[in-house]
Design a protein around this motif. Structure first.
Motif, PDB file in Angstrom:
ATOM      1  N   GLU A  65      -3.436 -10.881   5.386  1.00  0.00           N
ATOM      2  CA  GLU A  65      -2.640 -11.947   6.002  1.00  0.00           C
ATOM      3  C   GLU A  65      -1.422 -12.327   5.171  1.00  0.00           C
ATOM      4  OE1 GLU A  65      -5.303 -15.207   6.432  1.00  0.00           O
ATOM      5  OE2 GLU A  65      -6.464 -14.297   8.070  1.00  0.00           O
ATOM      6  N   ILE A  66      -1.556 -12.308   3.855  1.00  0.00           N
ATOM      7  CA  ILE A  66      -0.481 -12.834   3.013  1.00  0.00           C
ATOM      8  C   ILE A  66       0.427 -11.766   2.418  1.00  0.00           C
ATOM      9  CG2 ILE A  66      -1.767 -14.923   2.455  1.00  0.00           C
ATOM     10  CD1 ILE A  66      -2.485 -13.757  -0.230  1.00  0.00           C
ATOM     11  N   ARG A  67       0.075 -10.500   2.557  1.00  0.00           N
ATOM     12  CA  ARG A  67       0.962  -9.473   1.998  1.00  0.00           C
ATOM     13  C   ARG A  67       2.182  -9.285   2.890  1.00  0.00           C
ATOM     14  NH1 ARG A  67      -2.605  -3.910   2.969  1.00  0.00           N
ATOM     15  NH2 ARG A  67      -2.545  -3.928   5.253  1.00  0.00           N
ATOM     16  N   ASP A  68       3.257  -8.823   2.309  1.00  0.00           N
ATOM     17  CA  ASP A  68       4.510  -8.595   3.028  1.00  0.00           C
ATOM     18  C   ASP A  68       4.514  -7.139   3.512  1.00  0.00           C
ATOM     19  OD1 ASP A  68       7.100  -8.262   3.941  1.00  0.00           O
ATOM     20  OD2 ASP A  68       8.016  -9.323   2.261  1.00  0.00           O
ATOM     21  N   GLU A  69       3.942  -6.909   4.697  1.00  0.00           N
ATOM     22  CA  GLU A  69       3.792  -5.538   5.186  1.00  0.00           C
ATOM     23  C   GLU A  69       5.140  -4.858   5.394  1.00  0.00           C
ATOM     24  OE1 GLU A  69       1.149  -4.988   8.426  1.00  0.00           O
ATOM     25  OE2 GLU A  69      -0.496  -6.111   7.510  1.00  0.00           O
ATOM     26  N   LYS A  70       6.111  -5.588   5.870  1.00  0.00           N
ATOM     27  CA  LYS A  70       7.440  -5.012   6.107  1.00  0.00           C
ATOM     28  C   LYS A  70       8.020  -4.497   4.787  1.00  0.00           C
ATOM     29  CE  LYS A  70      11.983  -6.101   8.104  1.00  0.00           C
ATOM     30  NZ  LYS A  70      12.804  -5.814   6.891  1.00  0.00           N
ATOM     31  N   ARG A  71       7.922  -5.294   3.753  1.00  0.00           N
ATOM     32  CA  ARG A  71       8.456  -4.907   2.451  1.00  0.00           C
ATOM     33  C   ARG A  71       7.698  -3.713   1.886  1.00  0.00           C
ATOM     34  NH1 ARG A  71      12.157  -3.594  -0.994  1.00  0.00           N
ATOM     35  NH2 ARG A  71      11.673  -4.097  -3.164  1.00  0.00           N
ATOM     36  N   ILE A  72       6.381  -3.697   1.989  1.00  0.00           N
ATOM     37  CA  ILE A  72       5.594  -2.579   1.458  1.00  0.00           C
ATOM     38  C   ILE A  72       5.928  -1.289   2.192  1.00  0.00           C
ATOM     39  CG2 ILE A  72       3.264  -1.683   1.083  1.00  0.00           C
ATOM     40  CD1 ILE A  72       2.327  -4.621   0.894  1.00  0.00           C
ATOM     41  N   ASN A  73       6.053  -1.362   3.514  1.00  0.00           N
ATOM     42  CA  ASN A  73       6.430  -0.166   4.277  1.00  0.00           C
ATOM     43  C   ASN A  73       7.814   0.333   3.898  1.00  0.00           C
ATOM     44  OD1 ASN A  73       4.292   0.679   6.193  1.00  0.00           O
ATOM     45  ND2 ASN A  73       4.446  -1.430   6.915  1.00  0.00           N
ATOM     46  N   GLU A  74       8.723  -0.583   3.615  1.00  0.00           N
ATOM     47  CA  GLU A  74      10.064  -0.179   3.177  1.00  0.00           C
ATOM     48  C   GLU A  74      10.003   0.532   1.831  1.00  0.00           C
ATOM     49  OE1 GLU A  74      12.614  -3.807   5.299  1.00  0.00           O
ATOM     50  OE2 GLU A  74      12.111  -3.906   3.161  1.00  0.00           O
TER      51      GLU A  74
END
Length: 291
Positions: A65-74
């Motif tokens: 819930e709290i991780r930045d999925e968009k940033r990690i995928n980038e």
């Protein structure tokens, strides 16, 4: 300056807030599930009334819930530009589909045969991903989805090939293998940190719990930490490899095939029984009774 304030307590800045609940600059401290998990798993004893894995599903969900999925995928996409094997890994998106029964065909001295023995001795089935179990048509939508899926699908092979065994203390080797392996492989430490967050929150409270409640088992725990770190640092990125080709190989040949190096076989079954307050031996007795 108030000279009566103890030295270590000087410099505190009071920050006023209108919030009616706990709030800090850390999203991890702010999340009640993560906060409770770290506190509880750091300080509790290993009571037989609570399975060792009971708190994990809620922890996983909280961290998702709290991780930045968009940033990690980038960041993953950026690494694919310079690491062709990583790009190929995400391009193929291979997903394992084998079952416990499929492993029955492998000889006892092979990776597949030893894995089959572990599963049947404990009456375990292979759960390659809970989302697939609930919905056989589920497919990962992003690189991070796929990374999570494959991390779960290959976890038992970290135990089997990493020298950890499958006892309670043996969970430590795979966690440190992955943390050190990610920091050794990825050029971006921010990405390595993001992929290691769950591993660290699982591993580090366990170390405190060991020292304060079960100090006699610390040498055994320490061997797993050392083994996992060494394997992670010295190995090729084994976590990108398929496990199916190694099922018919001996463990030594399997390690060579996937580039896993520096492995020490660590048997901590006896220490795990102390650490788990008898749950380790009770689990084995229960498994034997189920046969």
């Amino acid at each position: 300056m108030n000279d009566n304030v103890p030295y270590f307590m000087r410099g505190l800045q009071e920050i006023p807030t209108e919030s009616s609940r706990l709030v800090s600059s850390s999203k991890f401290l702010n999340h009640p599930v993560v906060r409770e998990y770290v506190m509880q798993e750091s300080l509790r004893r290993n009571g037989r009334d609570m399975p060792m894995t009971y708190a994990l599903p809620r922890l996983f969900q909280a961290l998702y819930e709290i991780r930045d999925e968009k940033r990690i995928n980038e960041m993953l996409a950026d690494q694919c530009k310079t690491k062709t094997e990583l790009g190929d890994y995400f391009e193929e998106r291979f997903i394992s589909t084998y079952t416990r029964e499929d492993l029955k065909a492998y000889a006892p001295d092979t990776a597949g045969g030893e894995y089959y023995h572990y599963l049947t001795a404990n009456n375990f089935e292979i759960v390659l991903d809970p989302r697939i179990e609930m919905n056989p048509g589920w497919q990962p939508q992003t690189m991070l989805d796929y990374w999570d899926l494959r991390t779960g699908q290959t976890h038992d092979f970290d135990h089997l090939l990493g020298g950890a065994g499958f006892d309670f203390l043996g969970e430590t080797t795979p966690l440190f293998m992955r943390i050190e392996g990610y920091f050794a492989y990825f050029d971006d430490p921010e990405l390595a940190g993001e992929l290691s967050t769950l591993l660290a929150i699982m591993a580090l409270p366990t170390l405190m719990r060991t020292i304060i409640h079960y100090p006699s088992t610390w040498p055994a725990m320490s061997r797993h930490i050392t083994n996992g770190m060494r394997v992670g640092r010295e190995s090729d990125p084994w976590f990108l490899r398929k496990m199916e080709p190694i099922l018919g190989m001996t463990k030594a040949d399997a390690r060579a095939y996937i580039g896993m190096k520096g492995v020490e076989e660590v048997d901590t079954t006896a220490a795990s029984d102390v650490w788990s307050e008898g749950a380790q031996s009770a689990q084995l007795v229960q498994a034997e009774a189920a046969e």
